[in-house]
Design a protein around this motif. Structure first.
Motif, PDB file in Angstrom:
ATOM      1  N   ARG A 190     -29.808  48.188 -19.147  1.00 40.64           N
ATOM      2  CA  ARG A 190     -28.343  48.114 -19.185  1.00 40.64           C
ATOM      3  C   ARG A 190     -27.755  48.678 -20.471  1.00 40.64           C
ATOM      4  O   ARG A 190     -28.366  48.619 -21.535  1.00 40.64           O
ATOM      5  CB  ARG A 190     -27.873  46.692 -18.956  1.00 40.64           C
ATOM      6  CG  ARG A 190     -28.295  45.689 -19.956  1.00 40.64           C
ATOM      7  CD  ARG A 190     -27.657  44.339 -19.620  1.00 40.64           C
ATOM      8  NE  ARG A 190     -28.628  43.268 -19.540  1.00 40.64           N
ATOM      9  CZ  ARG A 190     -28.373  42.088 -18.993  1.00 40.64           C
ATOM     10  NH1 ARG A 190     -27.213  41.841 -18.461  1.00 40.64           N
ATOM     11  NH2 ARG A 190     -29.295  41.159 -18.970  1.00 40.64           N
ATOM     12  N   VAL A 191     -26.530  49.194 -20.326  1.00 39.20           N
ATOM     13  CA  VAL A 191     -25.765  49.724 -21.453  1.00 39.20           C
ATOM     14  C   VAL A 191     -24.582  48.793 -21.681  1.00 39.20           C
ATOM     15  O   VAL A 191     -23.769  48.567 -20.779  1.00 39.20           O
ATOM     16  CB  VAL A 191     -25.271  51.161 -21.161  1.00 39.20           C
ATOM     17  CG1 VAL A 191     -24.466  51.686 -22.347  1.00 39.20           C
ATOM     18  CG2 VAL A 191     -26.444  52.082 -20.844  1.00 39.20           C
ATOM     19  N   GLU A 192     -24.498  48.233 -22.868  1.00 37.88           N
ATOM     20  CA  GLU A 192     -23.384  47.341 -23.193  1.00 37.88           C
ATOM     21  C   GLU A 192     -22.137  48.157 -23.541  1.00 37.88           C
ATOM     22  O   GLU A 192     -22.250  49.301 -24.004  1.00 37.88           O
ATOM     23  CB  GLU A 192     -23.776  46.438 -24.380  1.00 37.88           C
ATOM     24  CG  GLU A 192     -25.001  45.567 -24.126  1.00 37.88           C
ATOM     25  CD  GLU A 192     -24.785  44.478 -23.089  1.00 37.88           C
ATOM     26  OE1 GLU A 192     -23.607  44.246 -22.703  1.00 37.88           O
ATOM     27  OE2 GLU A 192     -25.781  43.876 -22.653  1.00 37.88           O
ATOM     28  N   PRO A 193     -20.940  47.604 -23.332  1.00 36.38           N
ATOM     29  CA  PRO A 193     -20.660  46.274 -22.811  1.00 36.38           C
ATOM     30  C   PRO A 193     -20.610  46.270 -21.279  1.00 36.38           C
ATOM     31  O   PRO A 193     -20.514  47.335 -20.655  1.00 36.38           O
ATOM     32  CB  PRO A 193     -19.273  45.983 -23.396  1.00 36.38           C
ATOM     33  CG  PRO A 193     -18.610  47.334 -23.431  1.00 36.38           C
ATOM     34  CD  PRO A 193     -19.699  48.302 -23.783  1.00 36.38           C
ATOM     35  N   PRO A 194     -20.658  45.085 -20.678  1.00 36.65           N
ATOM     36  CA  PRO A 194     -20.514  44.996 -19.220  1.00 36.65           C
ATOM     37  C   PRO A 194     -19.076  45.249 -18.798  1.00 36.65           C
ATOM     38  O   PRO A 194     -18.167  45.323 -19.634  1.00 36.65           O
ATOM     39  CB  PRO A 194     -20.939  43.559 -18.917  1.00 36.65           C
ATOM     40  CG  PRO A 194     -20.588  42.809 -20.157  1.00 36.65           C
ATOM     41  CD  PRO A 194     -20.834  43.764 -21.297  1.00 36.65           C
ATOM     42  N   ARG A 220     -16.944  56.442 -20.352  1.00 33.39           N
ATOM     43  CA  ARG A 220     -18.227  55.857 -20.752  1.00 33.39           C
ATOM     44  C   ARG A 220     -19.341  56.902 -20.773  1.00 33.39           C
ATOM     45  O   ARG A 220     -20.294  56.790 -21.539  1.00 33.39           O
ATOM     46  CB  ARG A 220     -18.602  54.710 -19.795  1.00 33.39           C
ATOM     47  CG  ARG A 220     -17.703  53.480 -19.857  1.00 33.39           C
ATOM     48  CD  ARG A 220     -17.972  52.620 -21.071  1.00 33.39           C
ATOM     49  NE  ARG A 220     -19.317  52.083 -21.137  1.00 33.39           N
ATOM     50  CZ  ARG A 220     -19.677  50.868 -20.701  1.00 33.39           C
ATOM     51  NH1 ARG A 220     -18.761  50.054 -20.153  1.00 33.39           N
ATOM     52  NH2 ARG A 220     -20.921  50.448 -20.830  1.00 33.39           N
ATOM     53  N   ASP A 243     -25.080  41.715 -11.862  1.00 31.58           N
ATOM     54  CA  ASP A 243     -25.649  40.496 -12.421  1.00 31.58           C
ATOM     55  C   ASP A 243     -26.044  39.536 -11.311  1.00 31.58           C
ATOM     56  O   ASP A 243     -25.231  39.172 -10.464  1.00 31.58           O
ATOM     57  CB  ASP A 243     -24.622  39.838 -13.351  1.00 31.58           C
ATOM     58  CG  ASP A 243     -25.211  38.712 -14.157  1.00 31.58           C
ATOM     59  OD1 ASP A 243     -26.391  38.810 -14.542  1.00 31.58           O
ATOM     60  OD2 ASP A 243     -24.502  37.714 -14.405  1.00 31.58           O
ATOM     61  N   TRP A 276     -23.064  46.432 -15.181  1.00 27.74           N
ATOM     62  CA  TRP A 276     -23.378  47.249 -16.346  1.00 27.74           C
ATOM     63  C   TRP A 276     -23.673  48.666 -15.901  1.00 27.74           C
ATOM     64  O   TRP A 276     -24.261  48.881 -14.830  1.00 27.74           O
ATOM     65  CB  TRP A 276     -24.638  46.730 -17.059  1.00 27.74           C
ATOM     66  CG  TRP A 276     -24.448  45.554 -17.949  1.00 27.74           C
ATOM     67  CD1 TRP A 276     -24.297  45.547 -19.299  1.00 27.74           C
ATOM     68  CD2 TRP A 276     -24.451  44.181 -17.551  1.00 27.74           C
ATOM     69  NE1 TRP A 276     -24.190  44.267 -19.771  1.00 27.74           N
ATOM     70  CE2 TRP A 276     -24.282  43.404 -18.710  1.00 27.74           C
ATOM     71  CE3 TRP A 276     -24.560  43.532 -16.306  1.00 27.74           C
ATOM     72  CZ2 TRP A 276     -24.223  42.013 -18.679  1.00 27.74           C
ATOM     73  CZ3 TRP A 276     -24.506  42.152 -16.272  1.00 27.74           C
ATOM     74  CH2 TRP A 276     -24.333  41.412 -17.452  1.00 27.74           C
TER      75      TRP A 276
END
Length: 369
Positions: A190-194, A220, A243, A276
């Motif tokens: 995953r790449v933050e932020p969600p 993004r 999630d 994410w």
């Protein structure tokens, strides 16, 4: 209890141009003169499926024969397109039954429930339901929910979405006196932020965090221009992780609309979902294949594996390219010194430990002992 040596799992693969010859060669390689209980046939476009099936049945005798079509096929011999891969199993302690349901006539959820009736009468200490469903149908997750509504949490689900265009789902009930294991892996991180899906309907995501979804993805991914350029006409996939209590389920977004600024994929992402963006290096994706095999074998609780059925996403194949796909199959061969066979799907099915059951850009493995 029957010894493992009396039970068997074989894999065969053919790249013959003639459909009947390809089916016969792959089936003969998998069966190797033994008496199968079940035979699984995997192929892709360009072949005469009826000719393949007839040739396989001539080798398979009274065994249950099930076919799945996708974006290619895989086995220890390699990954191909327009080939035929076959898996077969037999010996004491296996019970296999198949039941087909019409998604077009019944609707996705009712068809999933009907396909699950393949499990009726299977009395075995270990069971699993394999689902092969037409991936062109709407709401494939409802097929999984329908099967779950009949079986509950006691029976694990595995399988994949096909390119058959049949409008059908086939449920294959497998009963065994030895453990059955399921593994799920993909290699994405995953790449933050969600983000929160703040508006979605009918398979379209209109907003992330209250902003137009296409605008958010372009920002993004540091991209400008049109949706077609962002997604390269559907060839540039955007993995989204949902999630779940058991981890992240992967979905693929592959298109958008420049006017209304929505994005879409082949499976719904519900409004209110926490998601994410996902990314991976080539080596991480390649590692997903052997990781799924190891997880499936680990779920056998120490029993010796006979072989594995594998359902790898066509999107992973597209992302990895020919060299990366070959490297993944080689890594799978190195991780499991046993036969395996499967195909590249439109989506993967695996329901274990409370997962919703539908996956994309993922490899699902079903191991038999």
């Amino acid at each position: 209890m029957s010894s493992t040596s009396e039970r068997w799992f074989g894999a065969g693969h053919s790249t013959a141009v003639d459909s009947a010859k390809a089916g016969a060669e792959a089936a003969a390689g998998a069966i190797a003169g033994r008496t199968p209980v079940a035979v699984f046939v995997f192929t892709s476009g360009g072949h005469d499926l009826a000719a393949i099936e007839a040739a396989v049945r001539a080798e398979a005798g009274a065994a249950v024969v099930v076919c799945g079509t996708g974006f290619g096929e895989l086995s220890p011999a390699g990954a191909t397109e327009h080939g035929v891969a076959v898996a077969a199993l037999g010996g004491p302690g296996f019970t296999v039954r198949a039941h087909t349901a019409d998604i077009t006539a019944l609707g996705a959820r009712a068809a999933g429930a009907e396909a699950a009736r393949a499990m009726a009468g299977i009395a075995a200490p270990h069971t699993a339901l394999l689902l092969l469903a037409d991936g062109a149908m709407r709401d494939p997750h409802e097929i999984v929910r329908g099967a779950y509504s009949v079986l509950g949490a006691a029976v694990p689900l595995a399988g994949g979405l096909t390119t058959s265009g049949s409008g059908q789902v086939v449920g294959v009930a497998i009963g065994s006196d030895r453990p059955i294991g399921i593994g799920i892996a993909h290699g994405w991180r995953r790449v933050e932020p969600p983000m929160v899906v703040t508006r979605a309907a009918d398979g379209r995501i209109y907003e992330f965090d209250g902003e137009p979804a296409l605008d958010v993805l372009q920002r993004r991914r540091q991209a400008t221009g049109t949706a077609a350029e962002l997604f390269d006409g559907g060839r540039n996939l955007c993995p989204i992780g949902l999630d779940r209590r058991s981890g992240l389920d992967i979905r693929s977004v592959h298109g958008g609309d420049d006017e209304e600024r929505f994005v879409f994929g082949t499976a719904d992402i519900a409004q209110g979902s926490l998601v994410w963006l996902m990314e991976a290096e080539r080596d991480e994706l390649i590692a997903g294949g052997p990781a799924a095999l190891r997880e499936a074998v680990g779920a056998l609780r120490g029993a010796e594996p006979l072989g594995v059925l594998a359902f790898d996403c066509g999107g992973r194949k597209l992302t990895l390219g020919d060299d990366g796909t070959a490297a993944e199959v080689a890594a799978m061969r190195g991780a499991l010194d046993k036969p395996f066979a499967g195909f590249y799907t439109l989506g993967e099915i695996a329901r274990v430990r409370g997962a919703a059951g539908m996956h994309q850009l993922t490899l699902v493995a079903l191991a038999l002992a």
